[in-house]
Design an enzyme around this catalytic site. Structure first.
Site, PDB file in Angstrom:
ATOM      1  N   SER A   1      -7.661   3.198   6.094  1.00 14.14           N
ATOM      2  CA  SER A   1      -7.894   3.778   7.416  1.00 14.14           C
ATOM      3  C   SER A   1      -9.115   3.170   8.092  1.00 14.14           C
ATOM      4  CB  SER A   1      -8.053   5.292   7.310  1.00 14.14           C
ATOM      5  OG  SER A   1      -6.838   5.886   6.904  1.00 14.14           O
TER       6      SER A   1
ATOM      7  N   VAL B   1      -6.336   8.159   8.516  1.00 14.26           N
ATOM      8  CA  VAL B   1      -7.419   9.143   8.536  1.00 14.26           C
ATOM      9  C   VAL B   1      -8.551   8.644   9.434  1.00 14.26           C
ATOM     10  CG1 VAL B   1      -9.052  10.452   7.131  1.00 14.26           C
ATOM     11  CG2 VAL B   1      -6.799   9.841   6.187  1.00 14.26           C
TER      12      VAL B   1
ATOM     13  N   TYR C   1       0.834  -1.211   0.000  1.00 13.09           N
ATOM     14  CA  TYR C   1       0.000   0.000   0.000  1.00 13.09           C
ATOM     15  C   TYR C   1       0.863   1.253   0.000  1.00 13.09           C
ATOM     16  CZ  TYR C   1      -3.175   3.619   1.669  1.00 13.09           C
ATOM     17  OH  TYR C   1      -3.880   4.781   1.810  1.00 13.09           O
TER      18      TYR C   1
ATOM     19  N   PRO D   1      -1.749  12.160   3.954  1.00 15.45           N
ATOM     20  CA  PRO D   1      -2.234  12.022   5.328  1.00 15.45           C
ATOM     21  C   PRO D   1      -1.711  10.759   6.003  1.00 15.45           C
ATOM     22  CG  PRO D   1      -3.915  11.299   3.799  1.00 15.45           C
ATOM     23  CD  PRO D   1      -2.745  11.785   2.963  1.00 15.45           C
TER      24      PRO D   1
ATOM     25  N   LYS E   1       1.454   4.160  -3.007  1.00 17.74           N
ATOM     26  CA  LYS E   1       1.270   5.598  -2.781  1.00 17.74           C
ATOM     27  C   LYS E   1       2.539   6.374  -3.145  1.00 17.74           C
ATOM     28  CE  LYS E   1      -2.896   5.813  -1.085  1.00 17.74           C
ATOM     29  NZ  LYS E   1      -3.940   6.570  -1.742  1.00 17.74           N
TER      30      LYS E   1
END
Length: 170
Positions: free
Chosen positions: A54, A42, A8, A39, A12
């Protein structure tokens, strides 16, 4: 890319790099400003029925998927601040061509879980139990995930959101 980076996070990182490379390769007369918002985990109200990293993290935490937590720091941010950062990134010229990290705090995981256990522990199987370091130390010999956990022991995400605070007002 860094060895051992979770899929993941790697996706990103590569996506953001591709965006910066795309803008850098544009002819000067076609350049566009780029602002990236990065971020931590979240938290906050959800307006969709979909899933996200998240939301899955919070759901797994509350449902007791993890019986104990390693000594790691993790960055958190409120979803409303993420939304505001996107808007301010569009409106403020001083944000152009900058990446922004959004993170309100970076507590140890077990410290994050303690108040949740105190408030919801009677109704949900959330437990704030710290993992002993010997577990990943031994399990790393046959479990690659534990090997990564052992390497990251006592470390974690230490976020610096000062640029977002200064330029975006977050």
């Amino acid at each position: 890319t860094k060895e051992g980076l979770a899929t993941y996070h790697k996706s990103k990182t590569l996506a953001e790099k591709a965006a910066w490379d795309f803008v850098a390769e544009l002819p000067n007369d076609e350049k566009i400003p780029l602002v990236t918002i990065n971020p931590g985990i979240v938290l906050g109200p959800n307006v969709s029925t979909g899933s996200s990293e998240s939301l899955d993290f919070c759901k797994n935490l509350m449902l007791g998927k993890w019986p104990m937590y390693p000594s790691q720091k993790v960055g958190f941010v409120d979803v409303r601040d993420v939304s505001k950062a996107h808007i301010e990134g569009l409106l403020r010229d001083e944000a152009n061509d900058k990446p922004f990290i959004l993170c309100a705090e970076s507590p140890e995981l077990v410290e994050f879980v303690r108040p949740l256990e105190a408030k919801f522990g009677k109704d949900y199987p959330v437990r704030a139990k710290e993992m002993p370091k010997f577990m990943p130390m031994v399990m790393r010999l046959w479990n690659p995930e534990m090997a990564e956990l052992y390497k990251a022991w006592g470390k974690g995400v230490l976020c610096d959101g000062s640029r977002a605070a200064e330029i975006l007002g977050i």
